[in-house]
Design a protein around this motif. Structure first.
Motif, PDB file in Angstrom:
ATOM      1  N   GLN A 152      40.303 -36.160  13.341  1.00 17.93           N
ATOM      2  CA  GLN A 152      40.642 -37.113  14.701  1.00 17.93           C
ATOM      3  C   GLN A 152      42.090 -37.191  14.578  1.00 17.93           C
ATOM      4  OE1 GLN A 152      38.821 -38.235  16.983  1.00 17.93           O
ATOM      5  NE2 GLN A 152      36.881 -39.296  16.199  1.00 17.93           N
ATOM      6  N   ALA A 153      42.764 -37.450  13.810  1.00 20.13           N
ATOM      7  CA  ALA A 153      44.297 -37.167  13.726  1.00 20.13           C
ATOM      8  C   ALA A 153      44.771 -36.273  14.211  1.00 20.13           C
ATOM      9  CB  ALA A 153      44.785 -37.628  12.426  1.00 20.13           C
ATOM     10  N   LEU A 154      44.452 -35.021  13.828  1.00 20.66           N
ATOM     11  CA  LEU A 154      44.750 -33.563  14.208  1.00 20.66           C
ATOM     12  C   LEU A 154      44.447 -33.452  15.801  1.00 20.66           C
ATOM     13  CD1 LEU A 154      43.853 -31.188  11.157  1.00 20.66           C
ATOM     14  CD2 LEU A 154      46.122 -31.857  12.101  1.00 20.66           C
ATOM     15  N   ILE A 155      43.431 -33.949  16.267  1.00 19.27           N
ATOM     16  CA  ILE A 155      42.963 -33.830  17.750  1.00 19.27           C
ATOM     17  C   ILE A 155      43.799 -34.221  18.358  1.00 19.27           C
ATOM     18  CG2 ILE A 155      41.248 -34.234  19.414  1.00 19.27           C
ATOM     19  CD1 ILE A 155      39.063 -33.739  16.995  1.00 19.27           C
ATOM     20  N   HIS A 156      44.204 -35.673  17.972  1.00 21.11           N
ATOM     21  CA  HIS A 156      45.322 -36.551  18.612  1.00 21.11           C
ATOM     22  C   HIS A 156      46.703 -35.737  18.832  1.00 21.11           C
ATOM     23  CE1 HIS A 156      47.301 -40.128  20.000  1.00 21.11           C
ATOM     24  NE2 HIS A 156      48.380 -39.891  19.018  1.00 21.11           N
ATOM     25  N   PHE A 157      47.341 -35.377  17.867  1.00 20.74           N
ATOM     26  CA  PHE A 157      48.422 -35.035  17.892  1.00 20.74           C
ATOM     27  C   PHE A 157      48.400 -33.611  18.525  1.00 20.74           C
ATOM     28  CE2 PHE A 157      48.997 -38.165  14.416  1.00 20.74           C
ATOM     29  CZ  PHE A 157      49.947 -38.817  15.046  1.00 20.74           C
ATOM     30  N   LYS A 158      47.549 -32.643  18.384  1.00 15.62           N
ATOM     31  CA  LYS A 158      47.484 -31.387  18.978  1.00 15.62           C
ATOM     32  C   LYS A 158      47.621 -31.643  20.570  1.00 15.62           C
ATOM     33  CE  LYS A 158      45.701 -28.663  15.282  1.00 15.62           C
ATOM     34  NZ  LYS A 158      44.295 -27.691  14.726  1.00 15.62           N
ATOM     35  N   THR A 159      46.633 -32.717  20.909  1.00 11.54           N
ATOM     36  CA  THR A 159      46.515 -32.777  22.446  1.00 11.54           C
ATOM     37  C   THR A 159      47.588 -33.468  23.041  1.00 11.54           C
ATOM     38  OG1 THR A 159      43.929 -33.125  22.015  1.00 11.54           O
ATOM     39  CG2 THR A 159      44.979 -34.071  23.969  1.00 11.54           C
ATOM     40  N   LYS A 160      48.440 -34.006  22.086  1.00 17.53           N
ATOM     41  CA  LYS A 160      49.625 -34.826  22.751  1.00 17.53           C
ATOM     42  C   LYS A 160      50.668 -33.509  22.713  1.00 17.53           C
ATOM     43  CE  LYS A 160      53.180 -38.252  21.369  1.00 17.53           C
ATOM     44  NZ  LYS A 160      53.414 -39.439  20.371  1.00 17.53           N
ATOM     45  N   ARG A 177      37.898 -30.027  17.458  1.00 19.26           N
ATOM     46  CA  ARG A 177      36.673 -30.973  17.583  1.00 19.26           C
ATOM     47  C   ARG A 177      35.534 -30.103  17.172  1.00 19.26           C
ATOM     48  NH1 ARG A 177      39.474 -31.495  22.602  1.00 19.26           N
ATOM     49  NH2 ARG A 177      40.196 -33.448  22.929  1.00 19.26           N
ATOM     50  N   THR A 178      35.258 -28.773  16.742  1.00 14.49           N
ATOM     51  CA  THR A 178      34.042 -28.344  16.359  1.00 14.49           C
ATOM     52  C   THR A 178      34.007 -28.532  14.939  1.00 14.49           C
ATOM     53  OG1 THR A 178      34.280 -26.457  17.823  1.00 14.49           O
ATOM     54  CG2 THR A 178      33.058 -26.124  15.805  1.00 14.49           C
ATOM     55  N   CYS A 179      35.247 -28.656  14.094  1.00  7.85           N
ATOM     56  CA  CYS A 179      35.382 -29.052  12.931  1.00  7.85           C
ATOM     57  C   CYS A 179      34.916 -30.327  12.595  1.00  7.85           C
ATOM     58  CB  CYS A 179      36.681 -28.801  12.109  1.00  7.85           C
ATOM     59  SG  CYS A 179      37.573 -27.207  12.411  1.00  7.85           S
ATOM     60  N   LEU A 180      35.087 -31.285  13.537  1.00  6.80           N
ATOM     61  CA  LEU A 180      34.803 -32.701  13.612  1.00  6.80           C
ATOM     62  C   LEU A 180      33.350 -32.788  13.597  1.00  6.80           C
ATOM     63  CD1 LEU A 180      35.541 -35.644  13.730  1.00  6.80           C
ATOM     64  CD2 LEU A 180      35.626 -35.567  16.034  1.00  6.80           C
ATOM     65  N   ARG A 181      32.609 -32.187  14.618  1.00  3.66           N
ATOM     66  CA  ARG A 181      31.337 -32.042  14.528  1.00  3.66           C
ATOM     67  C   ARG A 181      30.483 -31.614  13.296  1.00  3.66           C
ATOM     68  NH1 ARG A 181      32.379 -28.910  19.459  1.00  3.66           N
ATOM     69  NH2 ARG A 181      32.637 -30.339  21.214  1.00  3.66           N
ATOM     70  N   LEU A 182      30.929 -30.666  12.703  1.00  6.37           N
ATOM     71  CA  LEU A 182      30.868 -29.958  11.202  1.00  6.37           C
ATOM     72  C   LEU A 182      30.654 -31.348  10.366  1.00  6.37           C
ATOM     73  CD1 LEU A 182      32.294 -26.487  11.473  1.00  6.37           C
ATOM     74  CD2 LEU A 182      29.901 -27.003  11.121  1.00  6.37           C
ATOM     75  N   SER A 183      31.737 -32.034  10.350  1.00 10.84           N
ATOM     76  CA  SER A 183      31.948 -32.999   9.516  1.00 10.84           C
ATOM     77  C   SER A 183      30.872 -34.418   9.615  1.00 10.84           C
ATOM     78  CB  SER A 183      33.334 -33.739   9.767  1.00 10.84           C
ATOM     79  OG  SER A 183      34.429 -32.595   9.334  1.00 10.84           O
ATOM     80  N   VAL A 184      30.734 -34.558  10.949  1.00  9.86           N
ATOM     81  CA  VAL A 184      29.659 -35.410  11.331  1.00  9.86           C
ATOM     82  C   VAL A 184      27.979 -35.121  10.694  1.00  9.86           C
ATOM     83  CG1 VAL A 184      28.590 -36.589  13.344  1.00  9.86           C
ATOM     84  CG2 VAL A 184      30.754 -36.312  13.177  1.00  9.86           C
ATOM     85  N   VAL A 185      27.890 -33.803  10.927  1.00 10.79           N
ATOM     86  CA  VAL A 185      26.644 -33.182  10.441  1.00 10.79           C
ATOM     87  C   VAL A 185      26.451 -33.306   8.899  1.00 10.79           C
ATOM     88  CG1 VAL A 185      25.216 -31.036  10.196  1.00 10.79           C
ATOM     89  CG2 VAL A 185      26.248 -31.645  12.414  1.00 10.79           C
ATOM     90  N   LEU A 186      27.793 -32.948   8.178  1.00 11.01           N
ATOM     91  CA  LEU A 186      27.657 -32.947   6.854  1.00 11.01           C
ATOM     92  C   LEU A 186      27.483 -34.342   6.414  1.00 11.01           C
ATOM     93  CD1 LEU A 186      27.947 -32.055   3.657  1.00 11.01           C
ATOM     94  CD2 LEU A 186      30.644 -32.448   4.532  1.00 11.01           C
ATOM     95  N   LEU A 187      28.128 -35.557   6.896  1.00 12.68           N
ATOM     96  CA  LEU A 187      27.960 -36.882   6.787  1.00 12.68           C
ATOM     97  C   LEU A 187      26.522 -37.495   7.060  1.00 12.68           C
ATOM     98  CD1 LEU A 187      28.978 -39.838   5.975  1.00 12.68           C
ATOM     99  CD2 LEU A 187      29.618 -40.154   8.550  1.00 12.68           C
TER     100      LEU A 187
END
Length: 224
Positions: A132-140, A158-168
């Motif tokens: 989430q932090a990387l997405i924020h700063f990369k978008t900025k 964001r794809t990496c974020l989705r993978l993390s959600v699946v793992l969780l």
């Protein structure tokens, strides 16, 4: 005024390069920890998540190379290094997909259960916050530079974020219910996402779509 603007652009490009390096080193650390605990706890989804992180490093190197070229005022079109990195990334994702499907299928057939998925919960929560932090700063940074290529990299994260959600979900589900098949199901979903990433990587290598293996369709031509 012109010199000040150029200095500001260079500063923001340095930030973009730093974010790319952080992504690379974070994925190396995340991959090593995930594979270690995934293998030790016999958690297929965590192990597959770790291998995916290692593959993301290859893509990240290509992105870092691209950002450095953009910072020097070069075109956003891919050079041979980036195309080769994308092909290697795509092939690695396809191999990961096949391996995860085979392993998860065998696990389901045998009724295998992981020893614990606690580390999957911990690692996925850390990854969700980090992504989430990387997405924020990369978008900025991408918005400040008006760079579709860097914004596309944010979409990849964001794809990496989705993978993390699946793992969780898979890890937490097992801890709460004790149903071993949830780990294998999570691994299969990670396999599907890895296949999509592999397909996108090959499309990018052929000059289609956006700046990395992310499932988006933004052009990589920069207006800077």
């Amino acid at each position: 005024m012109f010199c000040n603007k150029m200095l500001e652009l260079q500063r923001v490009y340095r930030q973009a390069s730093l974010l790319a390096l952080i992504t690379i080193y974070y994925n190396l650390l995340e991959g090593a920890v995930s594979v270690w605990f995934g293998a030790g706890d016999e958690t297929i989804s965590l192990f597959g998540f770790g291998i995916d992180s290692f593959v993301e490093v290859i893509s990240g190197v290509g992105i870092w190379h691209m950002v450095r070229r953009l910072g020097r005022g070069e075109t956003a079109d891919r050079d041979p290094f980036e195309r080769q990195a994308l092909r290697i990334t795509g092939g690695a994702f396809y191999l990961l997909t096949a391996g995860l499907i085979a392993t998860a299928s065998a696990s389901l057939f045998q009724g295998h259960q992981p020893q614990t998925t606690r580390w999957g919960i911990v690692i996925s929560l850390i990854s969700i916050v980090s992504m989430q932090a990387l997405i924020h700063f990369k978008t900025k940074v991408g918005t400040a530079l008006n760079s579709p290529a860097i914004l596309a990299d944010a979409a990849c994260t964001r794809t990496c974020l989705r993978l993390s959600v699946v793992l969780l979900a898979a890890s937490l589900g097992f801890q709460l219910t004790g149903i071993g098949s949830l780990d294998a199901v999570g691994s299969l979903i990670i396999a599907v996402l890895s296949f999509w990433e592999g397909r996108e990587a090959f499309e990018k290598a052929r000059g289609l779509g956006c700046g990395c293996s992310c499932g988006c369709t933004t052009s990589t031509k920069s207006d800077h």
